[in-house]
Design an enzyme around this catalytic site. Structure first.
Site, PDB file in Angstrom:
ATOM      1  N   THR A   1       0.714  -1.181   0.000  1.00 17.15           N
ATOM      2  CA  THR A   1       0.010   0.022   0.105  1.00 17.15           C
ATOM      3  C   THR A   1       0.957   1.165  -0.055  1.00 17.15           C
ATOM      4  O   THR A   1       0.708   2.117  -0.864  1.00 17.15           O
ATOM      5  CB  THR A   1      -0.869   0.007   1.223  1.00 17.15           C
ATOM      6  OG1 THR A   1      -1.712  -1.184   0.922  1.00 17.15           O
ATOM      7  CG2 THR A   1      -1.791   1.140   1.358  1.00 17.15           C
TER       8      THR A   1
ATOM      9  N   ALA B   1       5.648  -8.369   1.775  1.00 15.98           N
ATOM     10  CA  ALA B   1       6.102  -9.668   2.048  1.00 15.98           C
ATOM     11  C   ALA B   1       5.176 -10.691   2.486  1.00 15.98           C
ATOM     12  O   ALA B   1       5.577 -11.869   2.201  1.00 15.98           O
ATOM     13  CB  ALA B   1       7.159  -9.115   3.414  1.00 15.98           C
ATOM     14  N   HIS B   2       4.165 -10.252   2.995  1.00 14.80           N
ATOM     15  CA  HIS B   2       3.200 -11.449   3.668  1.00 14.80           C
ATOM     16  C   HIS B   2       2.585 -12.174   2.517  1.00 14.80           C
ATOM     17  O   HIS B   2       1.991 -12.971   2.928  1.00 14.80           O
ATOM     18  CB  HIS B   2       2.253 -10.673   4.768  1.00 14.80           C
ATOM     19  CG  HIS B   2       1.057  -9.907   4.142  1.00 14.80           C
ATOM     20  ND1 HIS B   2      -0.081 -10.144   4.007  1.00 14.80           N
ATOM     21  CD2 HIS B   2       1.393  -8.596   3.708  1.00 14.80           C
ATOM     22  CE1 HIS B   2      -0.912  -9.120   3.791  1.00 14.80           C
ATOM     23  NE2 HIS B   2       0.068  -8.110   3.094  1.00 14.80           N
TER      24      HIS B   2
ATOM     25  N   CYS C   1     -16.825  -6.061   2.698  1.00 10.71           N
ATOM     26  CA  CYS C   1     -17.852  -5.647   3.546  1.00 10.71           C
ATOM     27  C   CYS C   1     -17.545  -4.272   3.971  1.00 10.71           C
ATOM     28  O   CYS C   1     -16.493  -3.886   4.292  1.00 10.71           O
ATOM     29  CB  CYS C   1     -17.805  -6.532   4.524  1.00 10.71           C
ATOM     30  SG  CYS C   1     -18.869  -5.980   5.943  1.00 10.71           S
TER      31      CYS C   1
HETATM   32  N1  PLP Z   1      -1.688  -5.176  -4.126  1.00 15.75           N
HETATM   33  C1  PLP Z   1      -2.260  -6.420  -4.170  1.00 15.75           C
HETATM   34  C2  PLP Z   1      -2.582  -6.793  -5.473  1.00 15.75           C
HETATM   35  C3  PLP Z   1      -2.659  -6.956  -2.904  1.00 15.75           C
HETATM   36  O1  PLP Z   1      -3.388  -8.336  -3.084  1.00 15.75           O
HETATM   37  C4  PLP Z   1      -2.482  -6.183  -1.617  1.00 15.75           C
HETATM   38  C5  PLP Z   1      -3.146  -6.664  -0.538  1.00 15.75           C
HETATM   39  O2  PLP Z   1      -4.127  -7.364  -0.244  1.00 15.75           O
HETATM   40  C6  PLP Z   1      -1.756  -5.027  -1.818  1.00 15.75           C
HETATM   41  C7  PLP Z   1      -1.693  -4.564  -2.830  1.00 15.75           C
HETATM   42  C8  PLP Z   1      -1.799  -4.369  -0.395  1.00 15.75           C
HETATM   43  O3  PLP Z   1      -0.710  -4.832   0.128  1.00 15.75           O
HETATM   44  P1  PLP Z   1      -0.778  -4.509   1.705  1.00 15.75           P
HETATM   45  O4  PLP Z   1      -2.127  -4.540   2.366  1.00 15.75           O
HETATM   46  O5  PLP Z   1       0.466  -5.545   2.312  1.00 15.75           O
HETATM   47  O6  PLP Z   1      -0.176  -3.103   1.980  1.00 15.75           O
END
Ligand code: PLP
Length: 373
Positions: free
Chosen positions: A79, A196-197, A320
């Site tokens: 993000t 990373a996650h 939601c």
């Molecule tokens: N972009 C994509 C395609 C994602 O799936 C996600 C997370 O759901 C993000 C961006 C955002 O990642 P984060 O929430 O780890 O910042």
């Protein structure tokens, strides 16, 4: 193997696109570093020790993307990376696709939207027309792999077309990392965002990768960390965890061929249970771990709750907000009607998924379909 979690009784975890089960070696490393002291900006021994973890991680992430360490800026997640990449272009023309993550949509509120086909792939003729209609865009931002459908976008071709009109190209490669090749030179993009996650690392850490010679706009202002591009004390444990996760992701990329067989077999068995299912993106190139299934007669919330009672974690295409479930913008962009989009279930597998997990999921899903129909 599923995720064992005593509190929420999850036995079968099939929501890797929301967050992946952390790999045990990554968990050990992160836990160990959390118990150590040292700010990576400090000059004393403890600071130098912390800094070494970060520079090792930078090399590991750089290897996954085939770039130099200097091109990596660690952030708090995709993000932030996306916001950083896009914030310098807010008052210029930006093109984004209709199926981007909310981070991209919110970071480029005035962007022109590139449509997708019913298979969830960028509509290339519409894209070419948009590139050449009016003032050329300054930036194009399109995700490499869609989080809901797993559909892989034609980034190489899109980036070339953007460059031909003088635009830069950012890709959100979050759902591609560790699943397909994300070499930045092959993708030919100028900016790339990672989290990373989604590749079995810790939550709350990510990276923005920038093409050599380009400078991202500073988004987080404050201290001089990350070559002055990203202020804030380093998340040493998280960054080290991301580095190890990136190294392991690169080593295990071929596991996705096995997962693809498991996914395809699961979809065939779901079709045997109900011939009415829609498999979103079925005809498009997809990453091996993701399946998005619509079954118009049964809302996804009903399906998810029944699966949850059996200890199975999947997710729905609808988000939601304020207690109301909105149909997914991704599926509606692909032409799904409201009822179809509200019935879509996303099953996403990962490194610890076994055929027994899929058997358990199918058993529970069959039970609910037979009951609800
Ligand atoms: N972009 C994509 C395609 C994602 O799936 C996600 C997370 O759901 C993000 C961006 C955002 O990642 P984060 O929430 O780890 O910042």
């Amino acid at each position: 193997m599923g995720k064992k979690n005593e509190e929420n009784m999850i036995k079968t975890y099939l929501d890797y696109n929301a967050t992946a089960l952390i790999r045990p070696d990554v968990l050990s490393l992160v836990t160990q570093i959390m118990g150590e002291v040292g700010n990576a900006s400090s000059v004393h021994g403890a600071g130098r020790h912390a800094r070494k973890y970060i520079e090792d991680a930078r090399r590991q992430v750089a290897a996954l993307c085939n770039v130099t360490s200097e091109q990596i800026i660690f952030t708090s997640g995709a993000t932030e990376s996306i916001n950083t990449a896009l914030c310098g272009y807010r008052d210029k023309r930006i093109l984004i696709s209709a199926i981007e993550h909310p981070a991209t949509i919110a970071a480029a509120p005035h962007a022109d939207i590139i449509p997708v086909t019913s298979d969830g792939v960028i509509d290339m003729s519409a894209y070419k027309k948009m590139l050449n209609d009016g003032a050329p865009p300054a930036l194009v931002s399109v995700m490499l792999v869609n989080s809901e459908t797993g559909v892989i976008q034609p980034i190489v071709e899109m980036a070339k077309l953007a460059h031909d009109v003088g635009a830069l190209f950012h890709t959100d490669a979050v759902q591609g990392a560790g699943r397909i090749d994300i070499s930045m030179d092959k993708l030919n993009v100028d900016f790339m965002s990672l989290s990373a996650h989604k590749m079995a690392g810790p939550q709350g850490v990510g990276a923005l990768i920038t093409r050599e010679g380009l400078q991202p706009v500073k988004f987080m202002l404050g201290g001089g960390q990350e070559q002055n591009y990203r202020a804030g004390t380093h998340n040493t444990a998280g960054i080290a965890g991301m580095g190890l996760a990136a190294e392991l992701a690169a080593q295990h990329i071929t596991d996705y061929t096995t997962l693809e067989k498991l996914r395809d077999d699961m979809e065939a068995r779901m079709r045997n249970i109900s011939n009415d299912i829609i498999i979103y993106g079925e005809q498009a190139p997809r990453v091996g771990n993701t399946s998005n299934i619509g079954l118009q007669d049964i809302p996804a919330q009903t399906q998810m709750m029944a699966l949850d009672l059996d200890g199975i974690a999947v997710s729905s295409g609808s988000a939601c907000s304020s207690g109301a479930f909105k149909p997914s913008h991704v599926l509606t962009a692909m032409g799904a009607n409201k009822a179809e989009a509200k019935s879509a279930l996303r099953i996403s597998m990962g490194w610890a998924t076994t055929p027994a997990d899929i058997d358990r999921f199918l058993e529970s899903w069959k039970k609910l379909v037979n009951r609800e129909k």
